[in-house]
Enzyme design. Structure first.
Site, PDB file in Angstrom:
ATOM      1  N   ASN A 157     129.159  47.366  95.234  1.00 38.04           N
ATOM      2  CA  ASN A 157     129.167  46.989  93.813  1.00 38.04           C
ATOM      3  C   ASN A 157     130.469  47.342  93.079  1.00 38.04           C
ATOM      4  OD1 ASN A 157     128.352  49.648  94.092  1.00 38.04           O
ATOM      5  ND2 ASN A 157     126.836  49.571  92.451  1.00 38.04           N
ATOM      6  N   GLU A 467     130.486  63.667  91.582  1.00 35.60           N
ATOM      7  CA  GLU A 467     131.821  63.139  91.801  1.00 35.60           C
ATOM      8  C   GLU A 467     132.593  63.268  90.493  1.00 35.60           C
ATOM      9  OE1 GLU A 467     130.722  59.168  93.743  1.00 35.60           O
ATOM     10  OE2 GLU A 467     131.697  60.312  95.355  1.00 35.60           O
TER      11      GLU A 467
END
Ligand code: NAP
Ligand code: MG
Length: 487
Positions: A157, A467
């Site tokens: 994506n 992250e």
């Protein structure tokens, strides 16, 4: 790289060189907006995985990367950021063609990837160990050290951006990496590997093995020399990765699915809220783990909100990805569109009311792409499958609530907890709801989840680990304690 033909052969990237797969397997890559073939890509065999991980391991233990002066390592990461910016138009076109993204969106993602490398270029020498007060007979210190070879498994994506979120902090800490891009979108990860070589990062530090998850991915996650697996994708494969990692006590970071809530109180600035909510639901054709696909709207403004939102949804510019004005492109594959259409059937059968969308354009320029018009459901209840499961397409459900307490209960009624928005001008209420909301990233009067400086990741079944931000460096390193005796 600069003169890539429309139909190119793309080799694997192993030890700084592009090579064919040892078994000679290839796969064809198509543009989701028109069905045209754009590349043929080598597929890595189990032998290629073993060979590549061994090389990366040798580079890790003997190479110059982890022991390089941190300032020099930072300069090389900055060089990658500079090269991404130099080649932004090329990379954006590549990403747009491969992942079916409107060109403007692709440009924004490539620019954000450059910012990511720049951030970690600056972070390299700003993560410290500690000196710890304690024993009188010596000194206590900690060191942050790289892990070794990290397997980075990425989805289709946001191929280039998500790869960058993993590669940049992994390299900043001195690790070596083997990237396994999604089967349908390998092109930009291969391009990134070329850029790291061009930037002067030693060969074997960044490797890319395209190939199917069931073969290349499996071999990679099971390899005994892999010390860490960083995965973004479905919750189903995330659970599988945790199980495989358990055998070797490999470190794992998982960024998985979501079914995030968009909580709208009656005192919101409606026009701003609608425009931003539209983006949050249908950006990337809804194929976004942070998509706010469950709208909870205060009863007092429910009808007004729905009318305006549906009007704006119907006016969305769905079009070819190379046009600047296109707001929504195609879905990634015809299978993904089929999967979304199955959910529309489920929603219709469950008794929800679809106010618009779910049409497949059959004529004209969009007919050969994987297009689907964006769908809006009302008359939903909290336990319907379309309210509970991640559809990963342009489908949004809107449900009313009466009280703040009810809004929080509905928002938390999910196995997921990735992102979410709160729309209100009441600061105290915004903070109360933010504290009660079981989700990893919250935007107040905004739909924005991504800020390279801040932790990104989910609660509950949306994942583990974070992250971005300085915290990502902790997830790519070990903490070592050292005691030094006084005498
Ligand atoms: P997926 O199967 O989880 O794929 C993600 C990555 O994992 C891909 O690189 C895939 O390779 C790889 N993979 C698959 N099976 C593997 C295995 N056994 N071992 C190691 N690696 C493996 O996701 P998907 O099938 O592309 O999409 C399915 C659903 O996942 C979507 O509809 C959506 O709900 C969710 N999804 C979430 C995100 C997110 O950002 N959180 C992104 C994408 C998809 P291959 O591509 O070669 O199979
Ligand atoms: Mg899959």
């Amino acid at each position: 790289m600069s003169n890539r033909n429309d139909i190119a052969f793309e080799g694997l990237s192993i030890d700084g060189v592009r090579v064919k797969g040892s078994a000679g397997d290839v796969t064809e890559i198509f543009d989701p907006s028109n069905g045209k073939k754009i590349a043929t890509v080598a597929q890595a065999s189990v032998t290629d995985v073993e060979h590549t991980v061994e090389i990366a391991h040798q580079r890790f233990i003997k190479g110059t990367w982890k022991s390089m002066n941190s300032r020099t390592r930072g300069q090389l990461l900055q060089k990658v950021a500079d090269l991404i910016r130099d080649k932004l138009d090329y990379l954006a076109k590549l990403e747009s063609q491969n992942a079916g993204k409107p060109i403007n969106a692709a440009k924004g993602e490539i620019a954000a990837a450059a910012n990511c490398f720049e951030y970690y270029a600056g972070a390299v020498n700003k993560i410290y160990g500690q000196t710890i007060p304690g024993a009188a007979d010596g000194s206590l210190l900690t060191f942050r050290e790289p892990l070794g070879v990290c397997a980075l498994i990425t989805p289709w994506n946001f191929p280039f951006l998500i790869t960058s979120w993993k590669v940049a902090p992994a390299l900043a800490m001195g690790n070596c990496v083997v990237i396994k891009p999604a089967g349908v979108t390998p092109l930009s990860a291969l391009a990134l590997a070329d850029l790291t070589v061009e930037a002067g990062i030693p060969s074997g530090v960044v490797n890319v093995l395209a190939g199917p998850g069931s073969l290349t991915g499996e071999a990679l996650i099971a390899h005994p020399l892999i010390r860490k697996i960083s995965f973004t994708g479905s919750t189903e494969i995330g659970k599988h990765i945790m199980k495989v990692a358990a055998d070797g006590i490999k470190r794992v970071s998982l960024e998985l699915g979501g079914k995030s809530a968009n909580i709208v109180f009656a005192d919101t600035e409606l026009e701003i809220c609608i425009e931003s909510s539209l983006f949050s639901a249908f950006d990337n054709a809804g194929q976004d783990c942070c998509s706010r696909s469950r709208f909870l709207v205060e009863e007092k403004i429910f009808d007004l909100f729905v009318t305006q939102f549906v009007d704006r949804t119907k006016a969305m510019k769905i079009g070819p990805t190379n046009l600047e004005e296109t707001e929504m492109g195609p879905l990634i594959t015809s299978q993904q569109r089929k999967s979304v259409c199955n959910y529309l059937d489920v929603g219709d059968k469950e008794g929800a009311e679809r106010l618009c969308g779910g049409d497949i354009p059959e004529d004209g320029v969009l007919a050969n792409g994987n297009y689907l018009t964006p769908a809006v459901y009302v008359k939903v209840n909290a336990d319907m499958r379309i309210m509970q499961e991640e559809i990963f397409g342009p489908v949004v459900c809107i449900m009313p609530f009466k009280t703040e307490e009810e809004a929080v209960t509905l928002a938390n009624n999910s196995v997921y907890g990735l992102s979410g928005s709160i729309w209100t001008r009441d600061v105290s209420r915004a903070l109360r709801v933010a504290r009660a909301f079981e989700t990893g990233m919250i935007s107040i009067n905004s739909s924005s989840s991504v800020h390279i400086e801040a932790p990104f990741g989910g609660m509950k079944q949306s994942g583990m680990g974070r992250e971005q931000g300085m915290v990502a460096l902790e997830h790519y390193s070990e903490l070592k304690s050292v005691f030094i005796a006084n005498e």
